[in-house]
Design an enzyme around this catalytic site. Structure first.
Site, PDB file in Angstrom:
ATOM      1  N   GLY A  59       0.821  -1.203   0.000  1.00 35.43           N
ATOM      2  CA  GLY A  59       0.000   0.000   0.000  1.00 35.43           C
ATOM      3  C   GLY A  59       0.852   1.249   0.000  1.00 35.43           C
ATOM      4  O   GLY A  59       2.089   1.182   0.026  1.00 35.43           O
TER       5      GLY A  59
ATOM      6  N   SER B 113       2.947   3.897   1.219  1.00 44.38           N
ATOM      7  CA  SER B 113       3.650   4.020   2.501  1.00 44.38           C
ATOM      8  C   SER B 113       5.110   4.358   2.283  1.00 44.38           C
ATOM      9  O   SER B 113       5.785   3.730   1.473  1.00 44.38           O
ATOM     10  CB  SER B 113       3.543   2.704   3.282  1.00 44.38           C
ATOM     11  OG  SER B 113       3.891   1.603   2.447  1.00 44.38           O
TER      12      SER B 113
ATOM     13  N   LYS C  47       3.894   0.528 -10.251  1.00 49.55           N
ATOM     14  CA  LYS C  47       3.857   1.937  -9.825  1.00 49.55           C
ATOM     15  C   LYS C  47       5.257   2.521  -9.696  1.00 49.55           C
ATOM     16  O   LYS C  47       5.455   3.730  -9.883  1.00 49.55           O
ATOM     17  CB  LYS C  47       3.072   2.084  -8.526  1.00 49.55           C
ATOM     18  CG  LYS C  47       3.630   1.294  -7.339  1.00 49.55           C
ATOM     19  CD  LYS C  47       4.562   2.080  -6.475  1.00 49.55           C
ATOM     20  CE  LYS C  47       5.114   1.256  -5.325  1.00 49.55           C
ATOM     21  NZ  LYS C  47       5.987   2.048  -4.429  1.00 49.55           N
TER      22      LYS C  47
ATOM     23  N   ASN D  21      12.057   6.276  -6.447  1.00 50.08           N
ATOM     24  CA  ASN D  21      11.845   6.128  -7.884  1.00 50.08           C
ATOM     25  C   ASN D  21      11.559   7.478  -8.545  1.00 50.08           C
ATOM     26  O   ASN D  21      12.061   7.760  -9.634  1.00 50.08           O
ATOM     27  CB  ASN D  21      10.701   5.138  -8.132  1.00 50.08           C
ATOM     28  CG  ASN D  21      11.072   3.744  -7.686  1.00 50.08           C
ATOM     29  OD1 ASN D  21      11.839   3.055  -8.339  1.00 50.08           O
ATOM     30  ND2 ASN D  21      10.546   3.318  -6.549  1.00 50.08           N
TER      31      ASN D  21
ATOM     32  N   VAL E 223      17.653   0.868  -2.490  1.00 50.80           N
ATOM     33  CA  VAL E 223      17.089   0.215  -3.668  1.00 50.80           C
ATOM     34  C   VAL E 223      16.035   1.112  -4.312  1.00 50.80           C
ATOM     35  O   VAL E 223      15.192   1.688  -3.629  1.00 50.80           O
ATOM     36  CB  VAL E 223      16.446  -1.131  -3.274  1.00 50.80           C
ATOM     37  CG1 VAL E 223      15.715  -1.741  -4.467  1.00 50.80           C
ATOM     38  CG2 VAL E 223      17.515  -2.090  -2.759  1.00 50.80           C
TER      39      VAL E 223
ATOM     40  N   GLU F 159      13.346   0.141  -6.800  1.00 49.86           N
ATOM     41  CA  GLU F 159      12.827  -1.060  -7.447  1.00 49.86           C
ATOM     42  C   GLU F 159      12.351  -0.803  -8.874  1.00 49.86           C
ATOM     43  O   GLU F 159      12.330  -1.713  -9.692  1.00 49.86           O
ATOM     44  CB  GLU F 159      11.683  -1.660  -6.622  1.00 49.86           C
ATOM     45  CG  GLU F 159      12.132  -2.360  -5.349  1.00 49.86           C
ATOM     46  CD  GLU F 159      12.860  -3.674  -5.606  1.00 49.86           C
ATOM     47  OE1 GLU F 159      13.041  -4.037  -6.776  1.00 49.86           O
ATOM     48  OE2 GLU F 159      13.259  -4.319  -4.619  1.00 49.86           O
TER      49      GLU F 159
END
Length: 332
Positions: free
Chosen positions: A137, A139, A192, A257, A280, A282
């Site tokens: 979710g 967060s 996402k 990201n 990281v 992702e």
């Protein structure tokens, strides 16, 4: 309840801190130096600096001890390792001969080489483990560590896993919803991150809020098409783990990201960006997997394709955006 959290990155640490307020919680990492620092300071200065952790939270660098803690009758095991390390961790759990009865994972993405989702990796490596699910979710770890409100979803086909996860996490400022669409939740959490890179690029180029809204909306359509093709339910992608997580990751300043996209737009190289992040991102790891899966399903994902062009094919960020604008008109 006894809870073992496997992985002491930012997210694992924040969740362990939340859990320790109510449960007997043990945080594991294979890095003995990291564990020693946590034991000495009750702060993860490497991944979540400035956040004080509860005195009741315990730490261990021995996987066997953590698994034994998470395998008790009234226990839950939380896997907070990144997707890239998930298979290795599962094999280590199997080799240790102590696989907890109830497992929930919080990692997001596709395995790079196989393009598998986390539940598929776990099923392949721990086939006897049947009470498991995903917690996901919108967060940010830092906000959870600060005790700010957050709403997450646990998805599992096992009612026992859903109930155990709800009992563990649903307290304080954390609200937990339940469902059984594991695939939909996982796909939303993976895609996402790629779309957040796109919005970061657009924002970094100064393209405005209209462009951001368009990318989020059309990105959601890409997510939904791929997720449905892989077996997820369409309605999942308009919930917390789809649209909710996309909005947060695409617009929030704590998003790694989004930061990658902003820095790419500023002309920095991907290697330099990832080196400076120290964490990281992702979306970089799974962008190619997302595009490969889309092509295998004959699904158009132009935003994802544009992101991959910038990340891996040397396409200039502004040229990638121009390519999206030149696409033929079509019905929404």
């Amino acid at each position: 309840m006894k809870v073992a959290v496997l992985g002491a990155g930012a997210w694992g640490t924040a969740l362990a801190g939340h859990l320790a307020a109510r449960h007997d919680t043990l945080l594991w990492a294979r890095d003995a130096a990291l564990i020693a620092g946590l034991q000495a300071r009750h702060e993860n200065s490497r991944y979540l600096d400035g956040i004080a952790l509860p005195d009741a939270l315990r730490y261990d660098a021995e996987l066997g001890a953590a698994l034994a803690h998470g395998a008790a009758d009234d226990a839950l095991c939380v896997i907070a390792a990144p997707v890239a390390g998930l298979r290795t961790l599962c094999r280590a759990m199997r080799d240790a001969g102590c696989v907890p009865a109830h497992i929930v994972w919080v990692c997001k993405g596709f395995e790079a080489d196989t393009h598998l989702l986390p539940h598929q990796v776990i099923a392949a490596e721990l086939p006897e483990q049947l009470s498991n699910g995903v917690l996901s979710g919108p967060s940010f770890a830092r906000e959870v560590g600060q005790g700010l409100p957050v709403a997450l979803t646990v998805a599992s086909v096992s009612a026992a896993c859903r109930d155990r996860t709800l009992a563990a996490f649903h307290h304080g400022a954390m609200r937990i919803y339940t469902g059984d669409d594991v695939i939909g939740v996982e796909v939303g959490g993976a895609v996402k991150n790629v779309l957040a890179i796109a919005t970061g690029i657009a924002d970094g180029l100064g393209l405005g809020l209209n462009a951001r809204a368009a990318l989020i909306t059309r990105g959601l359509a890409e997510m939904s098409r791929l997720g449905a093709a892989l077996g997820g339910r369409t309605e999942t992608f308009t919930g917390l783990t789809g649209l909710g997580d996309l909005i947060l990751t695409a617009t929030g300043d704590l998003s790694r990201n989004r930061t990658v996209g902003l820095q790419l737009a500023a002309g920095r190289s991907l290697n330099d960006i990832l080196g400076a992040l120290g964490h990281v991102a992702e979306g970089v790891r799974c962008a190619q997997a997302v595009l490969a899966l889309a092509r295998a399903q004959s699904i158009e994902m132009p935003i994802t394709e544009a992101v991959c062009g910038v990340l891996f094919d040397g396409v200039a960020p502004r040229d990638a955006v121009s390519g999206l604008l030149r696409r033929d008109a079509r019905a929404e």
